[in-house]
Design a protein around this motif. Sequence first.
Motif, short mmCIF file in Angstrom:
data_model
loop_
_atom_site.label_atom_id
_atom_site.label_comp_id
_atom_site.label_asym_id
_atom_site.label_seq_id
_atom_site.Cartn_x
_atom_site.Cartn_y
_atom_site.Cartn_z
N ILE A 199 0.84 -1.20 0.00
CA ILE A 199 0.00 0.00 0.00
C ILE A 199 0.88 1.25 0.00
CG2 ILE A 199 -1.75 1.29 1.27
CD1 ILE A 199 -2.81 -1.28 -0.12
N ALA A 200 1.95 1.22 0.80
CA ALA A 200 2.87 2.37 0.84
C ALA A 200 3.49 2.63 -0.53
CB ALA A 200 3.96 2.14 1.89
N ALA A 201 3.93 1.57 -1.20
CA ALA A 201 4.53 1.74 -2.52
C ALA A 201 3.50 2.25 -3.53
CB ALA A 201 5.15 0.43 -3.00
N LEU A 202 2.27 1.76 -3.43
CA LEU A 202 1.21 2.23 -4.33
C LEU A 202 0.90 3.71 -4.12
CD1 LEU A 202 -1.37 -0.70 -4.44
CD2 LEU A 202 -0.14 0.30 -6.37
N HIS A 229 -11.10 2.17 -3.53
CA HIS A 229 -11.27 1.54 -4.84
C HIS A 229 -11.11 0.03 -4.82
CE1 HIS A 229 -11.70 5.20 -7.14
NE2 HIS A 229 -10.63 5.72 -6.55
N PHE A 230 -10.26 -0.49 -3.93
CA PHE A 230 -9.93 -1.92 -4.00
C PHE A 230 -10.11 -2.68 -2.69
CE2 PHE A 230 -7.38 0.29 -7.21
CZ PHE A 230 -7.87 -0.33 -8.35
N GLY A 231 -10.23 -1.99 -1.58
CA GLY A 231 -10.45 -2.66 -0.31
C GLY A 231 -9.20 -3.14 0.39
N SER A 232 -8.20 -3.56 -0.39
CA SER A 232 -6.98 -4.11 0.20
C SER A 232 -5.96 -4.34 -0.92
CB SER A 232 -7.27 -5.45 0.87
OG SER A 232 -7.68 -6.41 -0.10
N ARG A 233 -4.78 -4.75 -0.51
CA ARG A 233 -3.74 -5.13 -1.48
C ARG A 233 -4.24 -6.30 -2.32
NH1 ARG A 233 0.56 -9.01 -1.08
NH2 ARG A 233 2.37 -8.41 -2.32
N SER A 290 -3.82 8.68 -2.08
CA SER A 290 -3.79 8.39 -0.65
C SER A 290 -4.12 6.92 -0.36
CB SER A 290 -4.80 9.28 0.07
OG SER A 290 -6.11 8.89 -0.29
N ASN A 291 -3.77 6.51 0.85
CA ASN A 291 -4.18 5.18 1.31
C ASN A 291 -5.69 5.01 1.18
OD1 ASN A 291 -1.57 4.74 2.09
ND2 ASN A 291 -2.00 4.52 4.27
N GLY A 292 -6.40 6.08 1.56
CA GLY A 292 -7.85 6.04 1.49
C GLY A 292 -8.38 5.76 0.10
N SER A 293 -7.74 6.33 -0.91
CA SER A 293 -8.16 6.07 -2.29
C SER A 293 -7.97 4.60 -2.65
CB SER A 293 -7.36 6.93 -3.27
OG SER A 293 -7.77 8.26 -3.22
N ILE A 294 -6.86 4.05 -2.24
CA ILE A 294 -6.58 2.65 -2.56
C ILE A 294 -7.61 1.76 -1.87
CG2 ILE A 294 -4.91 0.78 -2.29
CD1 ILE A 294 -2.73 3.05 -2.52
N TYR A 295 -7.83 2.00 -0.59
CA TYR A 295 -8.82 1.18 0.12
C TYR A 295 -10.23 1.42 -0.40
CZ TYR A 295 -5.24 -0.39 3.33
OH TYR A 295 -4.11 -0.97 3.86
#
Length: 179
Positions: free
Chosen positions: A26-29, A43-47, A36-41
């Motif tokens: 998540i940090a690398a993404l 859109h995708f929920g998790s790694r 942001s972390n929030g955007s990743i979570y």
Amino acid sequence: MADRRQSLLNAALKLVEEGGLDAVTIAALTERSGMSNGSIYHHFGSRAGVFAQLYADSYARCVAAMLPALDSRPPGVAVRDLTLRYLDWVIANPNRARFLYAAPDHADPVAKQAEFAPVLAWFLDRMASGELCSIPPWALEPVAMGPAHESVRRFLLGVFDLDAARELVADAVWSVLSP
């Protein structure tokens, strides 16, 4: 919103290319995509969700590249064309292909089966009519496409000239399915 999702998937694919599956954190993404972390979570929920979507997206693109080969031409011509289209997709998209081979446990089996359904239906119809050798549906990918898969694996390792062997591989796949 689709652009943000695709941007994150592109960042994940680039990370896989540079360092394998373990490089995708998540940090690398967040660093690579600028999101942001929030955007990743969101859109995708998790790694794992990133990997599942990247797998689904890559697999859909691969199947879409092969589908035009499945028409009313004689089966030998269509099977060879399907194989060549698959190999050409791999040559043009080695990072996506590498991901598909490296991360099969991230595939949603139901979604993968649905994506592959038109391909399977075409083959089953021709097997039923005797135009192709009859093999169990589970054997189509590992057995019939085995020559293509092994050639792709070697290409992705950098020890095989897939472009030079395209016709030979297509002939090998046809020889498995020829009635």
